[in-house]
Each structure stands twice: as structure tokens, then as C-alpha cells.
Design a protein around this motif. Structure first.
Motif, PDB file in Angstrom:
ATOM      1  N   TYR A 576       0.844  -1.194   0.000  1.00 45.81           N
ATOM      2  CA  TYR A 576       0.000   0.000   0.000  1.00 45.81           C
ATOM      3  C   TYR A 576       0.880   1.246   0.000  1.00 45.81           C
ATOM      4  CZ  TYR A 576      -2.968   3.766   1.741  1.00 45.81           C
ATOM      5  OH  TYR A 576      -3.602   4.965   1.893  1.00 45.81           O
ATOM      6  N   PHE A 577       0.599   2.164  -0.947  1.00 38.41           N
ATOM      7  CA  PHE A 577       1.288   3.446  -1.051  1.00 38.41           C
ATOM      8  C   PHE A 577       0.297   4.543  -0.682  1.00 38.41           C
ATOM      9  CE2 PHE A 577       3.314   0.545  -3.984  1.00 38.41           C
ATOM     10  CZ  PHE A 577       4.670   0.781  -3.813  1.00 38.41           C
ATOM     11  N   THR A 578       0.697   5.457   0.176  1.00 36.36           N
ATOM     12  CA  THR A 578      -0.233   6.485   0.642  1.00 36.36           C
ATOM     13  C   THR A 578      -0.456   7.590  -0.393  1.00 36.36           C
ATOM     14  OG1 THR A 578       1.568   7.735   1.674  1.00 36.36           O
ATOM     15  CG2 THR A 578       0.415   6.110   3.052  1.00 36.36           C
ATOM     16  N   GLY A 579       0.401   7.678  -1.424  1.00 37.27           N
ATOM     17  CA  GLY A 579       0.270   8.705  -2.453  1.00 37.27           C
ATOM     18  C   GLY A 579      -0.172   8.134  -3.785  1.00 37.27           C
ATOM     19  N   GLN A 580      -0.237   9.015  -4.779  1.00 34.07           N
ATOM     20  CA  GLN A 580      -0.773   8.656  -6.096  1.00 34.07           C
ATOM     21  C   GLN A 580       0.358   8.234  -7.033  1.00 34.07           C
ATOM     22  OE1 GLN A 580      -3.956  11.674  -7.236  1.00 34.07           O
ATOM     23  NE2 GLN A 580      -3.126  12.587  -5.365  1.00 34.07           N
ATOM     24  N   LEU A 581       0.877   7.047  -6.812  1.00 32.53           N
ATOM     25  CA  LEU A 581       2.041   6.548  -7.536  1.00 32.53           C
ATOM     26  C   LEU A 581       1.776   6.450  -9.041  1.00 32.53           C
ATOM     27  CD1 LEU A 581       4.854   5.291  -7.672  1.00 32.53           C
ATOM     28  CD2 LEU A 581       3.836   3.107  -6.960  1.00 32.53           C
ATOM     29  N   GLY A 582       0.631   5.890  -9.421  1.00 35.64           N
ATOM     30  CA  GLY A 582       0.338   5.737 -10.843  1.00 35.64           C
ATOM     31  C   GLY A 582       0.217   7.057 -11.559  1.00 35.64           C
ATOM     32  N   ARG A 583      -0.363   8.048 -10.897  1.00 40.98           N
ATOM     33  CA  ARG A 583      -0.529   9.364 -11.504  1.00 40.98           C
ATOM     34  C   ARG A 583       0.818  10.031 -11.744  1.00 40.98           C
ATOM     35  NH1 ARG A 583      -3.598  14.446  -8.589  1.00 40.98           N
ATOM     36  NH2 ARG A 583      -3.496  15.913 -10.349  1.00 40.98           N
ATOM     37  N   LEU A 584       1.737   9.870 -10.802  1.00 47.56           N
ATOM     38  CA  LEU A 584       3.063  10.453 -10.966  1.00 47.56           C
ATOM     39  C   LEU A 584       3.799   9.804 -12.133  1.00 47.56           C
ATOM     40  CD1 LEU A 584       4.118  10.779  -7.232  1.00 47.56           C
ATOM     41  CD2 LEU A 584       3.851  12.663  -8.845  1.00 47.56           C
ATOM     42  N   TYR A 585       3.691   8.479 -12.239  1.00 50.63           N
ATOM     43  CA  TYR A 585       4.374   7.810 -13.351  1.00 50.63           C
ATOM     44  C   TYR A 585       3.772   8.234 -14.687  1.00 50.63           C
ATOM     45  CZ  TYR A 585       6.217   4.384 -16.547  1.00 50.63           C
ATOM     46  OH  TYR A 585       6.834   3.792 -17.632  1.00 50.63           O
ATOM     47  N   TRP A 586       2.446   8.327 -14.751  1.00 49.59           N
ATOM     48  CA  TRP A 586       1.800   8.727 -15.993  1.00 49.59           C
ATOM     49  C   TRP A 586       2.279  10.116 -16.436  1.00 49.59           C
ATOM     50  CZ3 TRP A 586      -0.821   7.193 -20.097  1.00 49.59           C
ATOM     51  CH2 TRP A 586      -1.499   8.149 -20.857  1.00 49.59           C
ATOM     52  N   ARG A 587       2.416  11.029 -15.495  1.00 48.33           N
ATOM     53  CA  ARG A 587       2.783  12.411 -15.841  1.00 48.33           C
ATOM     54  C   ARG A 587       4.274  12.578 -16.112  1.00 48.33           C
ATOM     55  NH1 ARG A 587      -0.878  16.666 -14.360  1.00 48.33           N
ATOM     56  NH2 ARG A 587       0.944  18.024 -14.137  1.00 48.33           N
ATOM     57  N   LEU A 588       5.115  11.833 -15.396  1.00 48.25           N
ATOM     58  CA  LEU A 588       6.551  12.102 -15.430  1.00 48.25           C
ATOM     59  C   LEU A 588       7.395  10.953 -15.973  1.00 48.25           C
ATOM     60  CD1 LEU A 588       6.741  13.873 -11.966  1.00 48.25           C
ATOM     61  CD2 LEU A 588       6.988  14.960 -14.195  1.00 48.25           C
ATOM     62  N   GLY A 589       6.957   9.710 -15.779  1.00 47.47           N
ATOM     63  CA  GLY A 589       7.684   8.567 -16.325  1.00 47.47           C
ATOM     64  C   GLY A 589       9.045   8.310 -15.721  1.00 47.47           C
ATOM     65  N   LEU A 590       9.316   8.828 -14.515  1.00 47.50           N
ATOM     66  CA  LEU A 590      10.642   8.659 -13.922  1.00 47.50           C
ATOM     67  C   LEU A 590      10.874   7.209 -13.479  1.00 47.50           C
ATOM     68  CD1 LEU A 590      10.871  11.945 -11.834  1.00 47.50           C
ATOM     69  CD2 LEU A 590      12.093  11.394 -13.950  1.00 47.50           C
ATOM     70  N   PRO A 591      12.108   6.728 -13.592  1.00 53.83           N
ATOM     71  CA  PRO A 591      12.397   5.329 -13.255  1.00 53.83           C
ATOM     72  C   PRO A 591      12.041   4.943 -11.824  1.00 53.83           C
ATOM     73  CG  PRO A 591      14.209   6.272 -14.508  1.00 53.83           C
ATOM     74  CD  PRO A 591      13.280   7.400 -14.183  1.00 53.83           C
ATOM     75  N   ASP A 592      12.174   5.874 -10.859  1.00 56.26           N
ATOM     76  CA  ASP A 592      11.843   5.530  -9.475  1.00 56.26           C
ATOM     77  C   ASP A 592      10.384   5.087  -9.355  1.00 56.26           C
ATOM     78  OD1 ASP A 592      14.350   6.016  -8.448  1.00 56.26           O
ATOM     79  OD2 ASP A 592      13.907   8.085  -7.876  1.00 56.26           O
ATOM     80  N   TYR A 593       9.482   5.802 -10.018  1.00 55.71           N
ATOM     81  CA  TYR A 593       8.063   5.446  -9.958  1.00 55.71           C
ATOM     82  C   TYR A 593       7.817   4.103 -10.650  1.00 55.71           C
ATOM     83  CZ  TYR A 593       7.893  10.521  -9.161  1.00 55.71           C
ATOM     84  OH  TYR A 593       8.114  11.794  -8.692  1.00 55.71           O
TER      85      TYR A 593
END
Length: 721
Positions: A576-593
Motif C-alpha cells: 500500500y502506497f499512501t500517495g498517487q504513484l500511478g498518476r506520478l508515473y503517468w505524468r513524469l515517467g521517472l524510473p523511481d516510480y
């Protein structure tokens, strides 16, 4: 499965009609190896292409009946013909019945026109007709006339009857019908916190659903064997039409996933829309379109590789490819058929390998129409970005991934998946929550406010899945930017390059705020005794950074709190992640996400049945059938596909045009790809029915590895078990 040519008329003056005949249209279908034709019965201006009693025939047809020409010619070659009816735009009908038009709150006619916003003139070209008016009876008459021809099905264009207040109809028919059914007036203000307002949204959805059902029943009463195709346009209209499909799935025989946005969307978009449509419709047949043209340039062709790979995307995802050609390009661009013929011929050869197959499932990402509506409200993209981010991260990592719809959660139809992804799936019925909580032997990955709403969007005091996550919801950490500080080594966090992960993004429009709404926020949770906290929330030192671009940059880390950001429940395989992990990856595509998404899914889901290892962007779609596994590999490593935008809305570029959309021209060949299968899959042969290649099979650490020396555009690998 079908190979479809859709032939559309956008020629208002009928300029090319004298030289377009039924024979020439059928010859076009034959040339490209299409076995199915879609053609207008009437166009968006309200004019017919056949002998109609209720609509004026296009003048330049003269006495010709184009629909009869097409059906008669198609029968000679066994080509199926579907006629399109029901375009909601109809200026000629509006001229006769202006009271049938959709009306805004102010009483103005709602149109499909999209003139530049700064123009003072507002010509009304395409007024939209209301489903609550006698227009629906008119559509049924269109169906009656179409059924008098030798056709194979009826293609219903999208009803542009939308629920959002700025596009919602308030005509007298709608007002009277709502008042008769609900005993109160239609709400005239957007009030998402009001249950009554949300119920009115659902009422508008049901107007569409009831209309589709009426047309479906009408067709079946006259010929039970004829299918009804519905244009869902899954990426259009804020995604609202997906809920119409989900609610009307029993009254639709074939879903048409119009993918007109594909040139602006990520590689793999057409496949994504096929799988979304399969989920919302309960596995109905899906047709998915690849336009012959680039973006909106309807009179000319796009590049051959864009057409070939787009058509293959539909096919390998389990859909039927539909190639859309406008009459202008048919006359003006002689290449328009040449580009598609080779790939349709290829698919004709391979169709037998899609007969009787079932998806080889692993990860199921929930695409929740309820959450999009009730949590996304007037900005649904803030929620759908969460779903799509997980989908693309897993797809581009070479893993089998599908979408799951709300109805599947409600009914518990989840048995085929190893891991369920609840990416900010906020709205959930009690039945859905219970079905997820009772999952045995399957992992769960969830984010942010998952299960905090019921199915009608009422916000609850705690997560419905609080026991499953073993966390207690205590509100939202409202930060413009934040960080996640990873403290413990675990399979979920092991592949990260950095211990500190930036959490947030600037607002691309940069008009109403510096950051995109809620993107740096977290759920404030109290972790239970059964979970491990792998990382905590870091607070920013300031509201925004000062170094770059006037406050678009993020602030430095201020301090690390003890509020959990990443938790895992080992025994239940829940992350469980408390933040919006998928949204960040969709917008930025950074390897950490991406690493967090892929690692958490692999940890929760266990060994996937198949995974692709490749140095490039390749889409994998895998299926099983009696004694075989069939894997499609589509190379999406393009040479020069380019989508460019500026760092704020309405900006003029200093060095060039801000907005650029370029199609791909070539595929970059990839070498030394490896298909890694779990120990449960033991093939004895691996070969390609497309290229006649045989592939080397090796056993390593109880796994099977199939090596592909080189992937050009596309390959299909058949494994005999």
C-alpha cells in the motif's frame, strides 16, 4: 474476429460522390483483404445514402441508392456490410424539429462545433439531438429502413448525451421526464458533494442505456441474429462513455472502440482501449480503429508504420482492427489503401491462432468508472492517470496486464489474476470490498484513498479495506510537494536508485496554481502490527523551489515525518502506497516510480507466467489454448515519433512551436530478446507461423527461456506444451 474497412463521408458538398460507387468501395475492401465494411446510412448532416422516407438523399447521388450498390456488390465476395445510423448531430432534422435539440441551462442549442474559442462568430453546424425527445423514435425508423436491406448488422454511432453540467441537456423533454420520475427538478448547479446531484449524473447515464436497449430490442425483434455495434469512444468525453458500456453491456453485441486519439497517445494505446472495452463489456467482441490519417488530417495518409503497428495493436490485444478512411482521402491520396493491405493480409493468415484462446492473465489493474466519476468529478483525468500509470508501467515492463471493471469487483470475477492493482480506486461497493478482502493466494497493490467511498460516492470514515491493508485512515496530508524517504530494504524498494523520492509535479497549465491539484498529497494512516513500514513521508522546506522557472521547481526536503508512505503486509502479499504513484508515473515517467510499480506488483503477484526481457519498447500479449501458449511481440521502438509540449498552457515557444506531433517512420530492430516462462509452462517447440522461424528453448533455474535473435516490427511465437 473481423478485418474492417470503415468508409466515411465528410464531403458536405458531395464533391466526390459521382465517382464513388458501391463497386469501388467493395473493391477497396477486397484490395486490403477486409472481410467487413462499415458505411453510412446517413451522415452527420442528416442526409441519407439510400432511398429513405424520413431523410433527404444526398443530392449528388441523383437516383442512385449507394447502400444497395454496396450490399449487392459485397455479397458477390462474401464481405459483410454494417450500416451506421443514429448520429446525434442532425442539422436537417433540427431544421424541421428545433424542439428536439439538446439545450443548455440557458436554453442555447448544444452543438458538436469546436470553433476557436476566441472567435466571436458561432456558426451552428452540428446541433445535437436529445434522446428524451422523439429523436429516439427517428433513430428507430432509421434502423427499420436499414434492416430492409441485405445487411449484417447495425452500427450505432455514439449518443453525445453527456452528464457533465456544461454539456448536459436541459430541454423541456429532459426536465419533464426527470420531474415525472424523481418528483423534483433537475439540478442546475454542479454540486459533487450532493448525493442528489450524483444521482442526476447516473440518471443521465441511464438515458443512454435505455436508448441503446430500445434499439437493441428493436433490431432483435426483427432479426435475432443481427448484432448491434455501439461506438463507445473510450478515450473521449472525459471517459464517461465507458460507464455507458458497463451499464448497457447486455444490450450491446459488439463494442467499437474509436481510437481517434492514437497519434497523441502513448505507444500501445489502441491495445489499451481494446482491453478497457473488453473489461467494461464483459468480454464482448471489440472493434478498434486506426485512422488512415495523422491526427485530424483527414484528406491524406499517415506513415505506413503508424498504420501497420496500430492495426496490429488491435489484433494482438484480442480485438478486430478497423481501418477508417474518409471519402476525400480515398480519392485524393492513392496510398491510402496500399499501406494497410500487407498487414491485413498478415492478420488473415494469423487469425486461426486467435481462435479459442484465453488471456494468459497475471496483473489486473482496476479501471473504476465509479471512481472516475465520484472522485474525479469534473477533473476525471486526475483519477484515470492513476489507473493508466500502473497499466503502462507494467505493459512496458513486458508483463501480462489487463483492466478490471467495477462489475468484476462486485461479482468477484477475479479468479484468473495473480495480483489486483487498486490504483486510487476510491469508490467501491460493499460487495466489491468483501470480494477483495476474501481473496486467497492473490496479491494486492493499492494506493492513496482506495475504498474510502461507497459505490455512490459517499465518503466514509475509514477505508473499507482497512483490515486488509492493516492501516487506519486519519485524514489527508495536504502538501503542495512531498518526498518519500525509503528506510527499509525490501523486494518492493530494492531496485530504487535513490533513497529519497520526489513526490509531486508542477501544474502544466500554471494558471490556477503552481502544482497539479492534490498530486503531492498522501493519506495519513496509522500502521497496524501486521505491516512493515518501508518508507515515510517527507515534508518540503518551502512551498515551492526558487531556482528554476519562477516557482515550477520543487522545494528541498525539510524533514522526514513518521507518517507511513509505503507499507507491506507480508502474509497477505499486500503493498500500500499512501500517495498517487500511478498518476506520478503517468505524468513524469521517472524510473523511481516505474521501479516501485513493477517491483510491488512482482512481489505481490509472484512469478508471472511469462515476462519479456528486451532492450527497447515491446508490447507483449499472451494467450493459452489447448496444449499451446501463444505470445505476440509488437515492437514499439520508433525512430522519430515525437510529441512535444511546453511547460505551461497557452505558451509561445521561444525557440520553436510549442506543440509538435510527429508520426513514426521506422521501427528500430531489437536483438537478443528473451521470453522467460514460469516453471508451470514447459514448451517442447517454439516457432513462428508468420516467419517460419524456430526458436531456441533453454531451461534455467526451473524456468524456460525462449530466445528471439531479432525483432523487426512484429512476431508471433507459438509454443507447443
Amino acid at each position: 474476429m473481423a478485418r474492417i474497412l470503415q468508409f466515411n463521408f465528410e464531403d458536405k458538398l458531395g464533391q466526390y460522390l459521382p465517382v464513388i460507387t458501391g463497386k469501388s468501395i467493395v473493391e477497396a475492401a477486397r484490395k486490403i483483404h477486409a472481410d467487413t465494411l462499415v458505411i453510412f446510412a446517413r451522415d452527420a448532416w442528416g442526409r441519407s445514402y439510400y432511398n429513405s422516407r424520413i431523410a433527404r438523399r444526398v443530392q449528388k447521388l441523383g437516383n442512385r441508392d449507394l447502400l444497395r450498390e454496396v450490399t449487392s456488390e459485397a455479397r458477390k465476395y462474401g464481405i459483410k456490410v454494417y450500416v451506421m445510423i443514429g448520429h446525434t448531430a442532425n442539422p436537417e432534422l433540427y431544421s424541421a424539429h428545433p424542439d428536439w435539440a439538446q439545450r443548455s441551462i440557458s436554453g442555447e442549442v448544444i452543438t458538436m462545433d469546436t470553433d476557436p474559442l476566441n472567435l466571436n462568430r458561432k456558426p451552428m453546424r452540428w446541433p445535437l439531438m436529445c434522446l428524451n425527445s422523439p429523436f429516439l423514435d427517428h433513430v428507430l425508423e432509421e434502423a427499420r429502413e436499414a434492416l430492409s436491406y441485405d445487411i449484417d448488422g447495425v452500427f450505432l454511432d455514439s449518443f453525445r448525451y453527456m452528464p457533465d453540467i456544461e454539456r448536459a441537456c436541459f430541454c423541456s423533454y429532459c426536465r419533464e421526464k426527470f420531474k415525472a420520475e424523481k418528483k423534483v427538478d433537475l439540478p442546475t448547479k454542479e454540486e459533487w458533494d450532493s448525493l442528489f446531484y450524483r444521482e442526476s449524473i447516473l440518471w443521465r447515464y441511464m438515458v443512454n442505456v435505455k436508448a441503446i436497449k430500445a434499439i437493441h430490442n428493436f433490431i432483435k425483434s426483427r432479426n435475432p441474429k443481427l448484432p448491434l455495434i455501439y461506438n463507445s469512444h473510450p478515450a473521449g468525453w472525459k471517459g464517461r462513455a465507458n460507464r455507458i458500456v458497463e451499464l448497457a453491456r447486455d444490450s450491446i453485441d459488439i463494442i467499437f472502440a474509436e481510437c481517434s486519439e492514437s497519434d497523441y497517445q502513448p505507444p500501445g494505446f489502441i491495445s489499451e482501449m481494446v482491453k478497457l472495452s473488453l473489461a467494461t463489456s464483459n468480454g464482448k467482441e471489440v472493434w478498434a480503429s486506426r485512422n488512415s490519417f495523422h491526427t485530424c488530417l483527414t484528406t491524406t495518409s499517415t506513415t505506413p508504420i503508424a498504420i501497420r503497428q496500430g492495426i496490429r495493436e488491435a489484433f494482438i490485444a484480442g480485438g478486430s482492427p478497423l481501418y477508417l478512411v474518409f471519402s476525400s482521402a480515398f480519392i485524393q491520396d492513392k496510398r491510402v489503401l496500399d499501406f494497410v493491405a500487407p498487414v491485413y493480409e498478415e492478420i488473415e493468415k494469423l487469425e486461426e491462432y486467435m481462435e479459442g484462446v484465453e488471456r494468459l492473465r497475471y496483473a489486473g489493474v482496476v479501471y473504476s468508472n465509479r471512481t472516475r466519476d465520484w472522485a474525479g468529478r469534473s477533473k476525471p483525468e486526475h483519477v484515470t492517470d492513476c489507473f493508466r500509470g500502473f497499466y503502462y508501467a507494467l505493459s512496458w515492463a513486458g508483463l501480462p496486464v489487463d483492466y478490471i471493471a467495477d462489475w468484476q469487483l462486485d461479482t468477484g470475477k477475479l479468479e484468473d489474476y495473480s495480483v489486483i492493482v487498486l490504483a486510487n480506486t476510491q469508490s467501491m461497493s460493499k460487495e466489491a470490498a468483501s470480494n477483495i478482502a476474501r481473496l486467497k493466494g492473490k496479491g494486492v497493490v493499492a494506493t492513496y484513498l482506495t475504498s474510502l467511498m461507497d459505490e455512490m460516492g459517499n465518503v466514509l470514515e475509514d477505508f473499507q479495506l482497512s483490515d486488509l491493508f492493516d492501516v487506519e485512515f486519519n485524514g489527508v496530508v495536504n502538501l503542495p510537494w512531498s518526498y518519500v524517504y525509503v528506510e527499509k530494504d525490501h523486494a518492493v524498494t530494492r531496485n530504487l536508485d535513490n533513497q529519497l523520492i520526489l513526490w509531486g509535479d508542477f501544474n502544466r497549465e500554471f494558471t490556477d496554481g503552481r502544482t497539479s491539484p492534490s498530486i503531492g498529497w498522501h493519506a495519513r494512516v496509522k500502521a497496524g502490527d501486521k505491516v512493515k513500514v518501508l518508507g515515510c513521508i517527507g515534508e518540503p522546506a518551502t512551498e515551492f523551489g526558487f531556482e528554476y522557472e519562477n516557482g515550477r521547481s520543487p522545494p528541498l526536503l525539510g524533514s522526514v515525518t513518521r507518517n507511513p508512505a509505503v507499507v507491506v503486509k507480508e502474509e497477505a502479499k499486500v503493498a500500500y502506497f499512501t500517495g498517487q504513484l500511478g498518476r506520478l508515473y503517468w505524468r513524469l515517467g521517472l524510473p523511481d516510480y516505474e521501479n516501485l510499480i513493477v517491483s510491488s506488483v512482482l512481489w505481490a503477484g509472484g512469478e508471472p507466467p511469462v515476462r519479456l526481457e528486451a532492450d527497447g519498447l515491446v508490447q507483449l500479449e499472451a494467450y493459452t489454448r489447448n496444449g499451446q501458449v501463444i505470445v505476440h511481440l509488437l515492437n514499439l521502438t520508433f525512430d522519430r515519433r515525437l510529441i512535444l509540449r511546453g511547460n505551461m498552457g497557452l505558451q509561445k515557444g521561444w525557440s520553436g512551436t510549442v506543440e509538435t506531433v510527429m508520426p513514426p517512420r521506422k521501427i528500430v530492430p531489437l536483438r537478443d530478446l528473451r521470453l522467460v516462462f514460469s516453471e508451470k509452462i514447459e514448451p517442447v517447440n517454439a516457432y513462428s507461423p508468420l516467419t517460419d522461424k524456430k526458436f531456441e528453448i533453454r531451461r534455467k533455474n526451473n524456468k524456460t527461456v525462449v530466445r528471439i535473435d531479432c525483432l523487426e516490427e512484429y512476431e508471433i511465437v507459438v509454443l507447443d506444451l
